[in-house]
Design a protein around this motif. Sequence first.
Motif, short mmCIF file in Angstrom:
data_model
loop_
_atom_site.label_atom_id
_atom_site.label_comp_id
_atom_site.label_asym_id
_atom_site.label_seq_id
_atom_site.Cartn_x
_atom_site.Cartn_y
_atom_site.Cartn_z
N VAL A 3 50.96 29.88 42.77
CA VAL A 3 50.03 30.77 42.09
C VAL A 3 50.20 32.17 42.67
O VAL A 3 50.15 32.36 43.89
CB VAL A 3 48.56 30.32 42.24
CG1 VAL A 3 47.62 31.38 41.69
CG2 VAL A 3 48.34 29.00 41.52
N LEU A 4 50.45 33.12 41.80
CA LEU A 4 50.54 34.53 42.19
C LEU A 4 49.19 35.17 41.90
O LEU A 4 48.60 34.92 40.85
CB LEU A 4 51.65 35.23 41.43
CG LEU A 4 53.04 34.62 41.55
CD1 LEU A 4 54.04 35.39 40.69
CD2 LEU A 4 53.50 34.61 43.00
N SER A 5 48.72 35.98 42.83
CA SER A 5 47.40 36.57 42.64
C SER A 5 47.36 38.00 43.16
O SER A 5 48.17 38.41 43.98
CB SER A 5 46.32 35.74 43.34
OG SER A 5 46.59 35.66 44.70
N LEU A 6 46.39 38.74 42.66
CA LEU A 6 46.15 40.11 43.10
C LEU A 6 44.66 40.33 43.18
O LEU A 6 43.93 40.06 42.22
CB LEU A 6 46.78 41.13 42.13
CG LEU A 6 46.42 42.59 42.39
CD1 LEU A 6 47.02 43.06 43.70
CD2 LEU A 6 46.86 43.48 41.24
N ALA A 7 44.17 40.79 44.33
CA ALA A 7 42.76 41.12 44.49
C ALA A 7 42.63 42.60 44.78
O ALA A 7 43.33 43.13 45.65
CB ALA A 7 42.13 40.30 45.60
N VAL A 8 41.76 43.26 44.04
CA VAL A 8 41.46 44.67 44.25
C VAL A 8 39.97 44.78 44.51
O VAL A 8 39.16 44.22 43.75
CB VAL A 8 41.86 45.52 43.04
CG1 VAL A 8 41.54 46.99 43.29
CG2 VAL A 8 43.34 45.35 42.72
N SER A 9 39.59 45.47 45.56
CA SER A 9 38.18 45.57 45.92
C SER A 9 37.85 47.00 46.33
O SER A 9 38.66 47.68 46.97
CB SER A 9 37.85 44.62 47.08
OG SER A 9 36.51 44.75 47.47
N HIS A 10 36.66 47.44 45.94
CA HIS A 10 36.18 48.77 46.34
C HIS A 10 34.82 48.62 46.99
O HIS A 10 33.93 47.98 46.44
CB HIS A 10 36.09 49.71 45.13
CG HIS A 10 35.90 51.16 45.52
ND1 HIS A 10 34.68 51.66 45.91
CD2 HIS A 10 36.77 52.19 45.60
CE1 HIS A 10 34.81 52.95 46.20
NE2 HIS A 10 36.08 53.29 46.03
N GLU A 11 34.67 49.18 48.17
CA GLU A 11 33.40 49.14 48.90
C GLU A 11 32.80 50.53 48.96
O GLU A 11 33.41 51.45 49.51
CB GLU A 11 33.61 48.59 50.31
CG GLU A 11 32.33 48.49 51.13
CD GLU A 11 32.55 47.82 52.47
OE1 GLU A 11 32.40 46.59 52.55
OE2 GLU A 11 32.90 48.55 53.43
#
Length: 283
Positions: A175-183
């Motif tokens: 499984v290929l994944s990408l997580a983008v998060s902004h705090e």
Amino acid sequence: MSATGRHIAGAFLLGAVIAVGPAQAQLPLSIEELLVEQRTFKLQTAFTYSNSGDAGAAIFRSGEGGASAWQQPQLRASTVTSRVRYGMRRNLEVNASVTQAQIDWRGPAASGGDEQYALALGANWLLSADNHTPAVMLTGAVDVLETSWLQPGVRHHGRTTRLGVHIYRAIDPVVLSLAVSHEWRLSRDFAGGRLNPGDVLTMRPQVNFAVNRRVTLTGGISWQRSAGDRFDGTTLARSRHQTGLSLGLGLLASPRSTVFVDSHVFTSGDSGASLSLEWLYRF
């Protein structure tokens, strides 16, 4: 305020990956645990130890109204997070977490240690399943109560908010994944003035490999930008960029229990590393 060194550092968040192609795979444990099943409670407990040798700027005060100076302290943090998660629907989870951290710091002029706490409420929403298009999941959380080792004993409410998106595609057995998060870290009272810690943006592509139904291997890279810290309009630190490498292992210890071990090493920006152990139990 007694003579002491205070540091302002960024936060490290989750991440992961995107690809194209049909999905007919047994999902790795790391992906299955992103969302809790409907009408199911899950307890998640994590312990993380990290150290950093160049974590940014620090405020040093010789007393109330004293002049500010600069240091680059070395930080060691031991953090425990406990989270209760509940699946309201097949595609919606709500959660609440408590985090306690012991921060030990050492600078050229001073050293010490303090604790900090946070109580957060959040939710995960699977916007799109992994079928004709990659799966998309939205995440959000707000710290309804938090303290900081920068100023122990002072409480802040609703000053930190996190929003993110996870995108993944299963290509058996990967499984290929990408997580983008902004705090978003809003300004807060600090030492008689106003401190703005600066926002943090994180991206983390990751590969999740299902060795079998009980074992998952994970690996990926991370990129993070921390906006400059400001105190009463004065810049304490310029914006910082960091990259890192992570390797991990997931193990289905029992039908209701899953364990993850993850390591992370900075490859640019701060010099340091972290090691985390996470346990999930489904009721």
